[in-house]
Design an enzyme around this catalytic site. Structure first.
Site, PDB file in Angstrom:
ATOM      1  N   ARG A   3       0.848  -1.177  -0.071  1.00 46.14           N
ATOM      2  CA  ARG A   3      -0.102  -0.022  -0.016  1.00 46.14           C
ATOM      3  C   ARG A   3       0.743   1.334  -0.046  1.00 46.14           C
ATOM      4  O   ARG A   3       0.215   2.357  -0.361  1.00 46.14           O
ATOM      5  CB  ARG A   3      -1.027  -0.008   1.157  1.00 46.14           C
ATOM      6  CG  ARG A   3      -2.236  -1.089   0.892  1.00 46.14           C
ATOM      7  CD  ARG A   3      -3.008  -1.027   2.230  1.00 46.14           C
ATOM      8  NE  ARG A   3      -2.383  -1.471   3.409  1.00 46.14           N
ATOM      9  CZ  ARG A   3      -2.511  -2.848   3.703  1.00 46.14           C
ATOM     10  NH1 ARG A   3      -3.365  -3.609   2.910  1.00 46.14           N
ATOM     11  NH2 ARG A   3      -1.869  -3.289   4.921  1.00 46.14           N
TER      12      ARG A   3
ATOM     13  N   GLU B  69       3.420  -9.660  16.407  1.00 46.20           N
ATOM     14  CA  GLU B  69       2.931 -10.101  17.634  1.00 46.20           C
ATOM     15  C   GLU B  69       3.023 -11.868  17.399  1.00 46.20           C
ATOM     16  O   GLU B  69       3.282 -12.218  18.434  1.00 46.20           O
ATOM     17  CB  GLU B  69       1.294  -9.999  17.329  1.00 46.20           C
ATOM     18  CG  GLU B  69       0.626  -9.629  18.504  1.00 46.20           C
ATOM     19  CD  GLU B  69      -0.878  -9.341  18.353  1.00 46.20           C
ATOM     20  OE1 GLU B  69      -0.993  -8.692  17.084  1.00 46.20           O
ATOM     21  OE2 GLU B  69      -1.740  -9.354  19.151  1.00 46.20           O
TER      22      GLU B  69
HETATM   23  P1  AMP Z   1       2.457  -1.645  12.156  1.00 50.52           P
HETATM   24  O1  AMP Z   1       3.774  -2.389  11.852  1.00 50.52           O
HETATM   25  O2  AMP Z   1       1.846  -2.333  13.436  1.00 50.52           O
HETATM   26  O3  AMP Z   1       2.679  -0.191  12.470  1.00 50.52           O
HETATM   27  O4  AMP Z   1       1.570  -2.111  11.017  1.00 50.52           O
HETATM   28  C1  AMP Z   1       2.074  -2.521   9.686  1.00 50.52           C
HETATM   29  C2  AMP Z   1       1.121  -2.686   8.505  1.00 50.52           C
HETATM   30  O5  AMP Z   1       0.181  -3.049   9.030  1.00 50.52           O
HETATM   31  C3  AMP Z   1       0.849  -1.259   8.284  1.00 50.52           C
HETATM   32  O6  AMP Z   1       1.711  -0.833   7.105  1.00 50.52           O
HETATM   33  C4  AMP Z   1      -0.624  -1.375   7.870  1.00 50.52           C
HETATM   34  O7  AMP Z   1      -0.645  -1.431   6.199  1.00 50.52           O
HETATM   35  C5  AMP Z   1      -1.104  -2.581   8.425  1.00 50.52           C
HETATM   36  N1  AMP Z   1      -2.020  -2.289   9.431  1.00 50.52           N
HETATM   37  C6  AMP Z   1      -1.673  -2.571  10.850  1.00 50.52           C
HETATM   38  N2  AMP Z   1      -2.683  -2.268  11.427  1.00 50.52           N
HETATM   39  C7  AMP Z   1      -3.693  -1.717  10.427  1.00 50.52           C
HETATM   40  C8  AMP Z   1      -5.030  -1.187  10.827  1.00 50.52           C
HETATM   41  N3  AMP Z   1      -5.707  -1.216  12.061  1.00 50.52           N
HETATM   42  N4  AMP Z   1      -5.887  -1.022   9.575  1.00 50.52           N
HETATM   43  C9  AMP Z   1      -5.115  -0.925   8.436  1.00 50.52           C
HETATM   44  N5  AMP Z   1      -3.998  -1.447   8.235  1.00 50.52           N
HETATM   45  C10 AMP Z   1      -3.070  -1.650   9.172  1.00 50.52           C
END
Ligand code: AMP
Length: 177
Positions: A61, A98
């Site tokens: 994305r 996680e």
């Molecule tokens: P993070 O490493 O936890 O910041 O999230 C990793 C990726 O997961 C991000 O680049 C988002 O594309 C996707 N992602 C995580 N949580 C969400 C959410 N609640 N809604 C949409 N995309 C998410």
């Protein structure tokens, strides 16, 4: 930037991909020309005077507006991808999620010490993915590395894991829970 228009059109999918996650579906913004333009213009206004020479987009994305911004800034575009997808020599970074660990890769010759880099992704949740991307890009010794998200899940406080110098900026702030 028309925040109301963007927030009104951002689709929330409860319990995707697992129960308890409120998934912010950025494709609901990408598909509408007026929203895509708002995001593209806002990014350009934010970064037009920063001397950026490379925009790095995180699969997948982060490719959409990362590439659009690179074009407008007259900068190059560099993808960060999952393992085994990039054809030339790569360097990699692993990070814990996680459940289990994940790895991302970048082409070794995509960035050099003369570059000013902006890493872009759609959304900041915990920040784990972006921190790995930041550490990966830093291995290539660019002059400066900045970080951008379209959407920040403010209550998860993901931005706190980045050093001050990463200059984390987001366009929209929403609740993650
Ligand atoms: P993070 O490493 O936890 O910041 O999230 C990793 C990726 O997961 C991000 O680049 C988002 O594309 C996707 N992602 C995580 N949580 C969400 C959410 N609640 N809604 C949409 N995309 C998410």
């Amino acid at each position: 930037m028309n925040k109301e228009l963007l927030l009104k059109n951002l689709r929330n999918i409860p319990d995707f991909p697992i129960p308890g996650i409120q998934f912010k579906d950025v494709t609901s913004l990408f598909k509408k020309p007026e929203c895509l333009k708002e995001l593209d213009d806002a990014l350009y206004e934010l970064y037009k005077d920063c001397g950026i020479t490379k925009v790095v987009g995180i699969e997948s994305r982060g490719f959409v507006l990362g590439a659009a911004l690179a074009l407008r800034l007259n900068a190059g575009f560099v993808p960060i991808r999952k393992p085994g997808k990039l054809p030339a020599e790569t360097i990699s970074e692993s990070y814990s999620k996680e459940y289990g660990t994940d790895t991302i890769e970048i082409h070794k010759d995509s960035i050099d010490e003369n570059d000013v880099v902006l890493i872009h992704d759609d959304l900041l949740a915990t920040g784990g993915t972006m921190l790995a991307a930041y550490n990966l890009v830093k291995k290539l010794n660019p002059k400066k590395v900045m970080i951008n998200f379209l959407i920040e899940l403010e209550d998860l406080k993901g931005r706190e894991i980045f050093p001050e110098e990463a200059d984390v900026k987001s366009l929209l702030f929403v609740e993650g829970a």
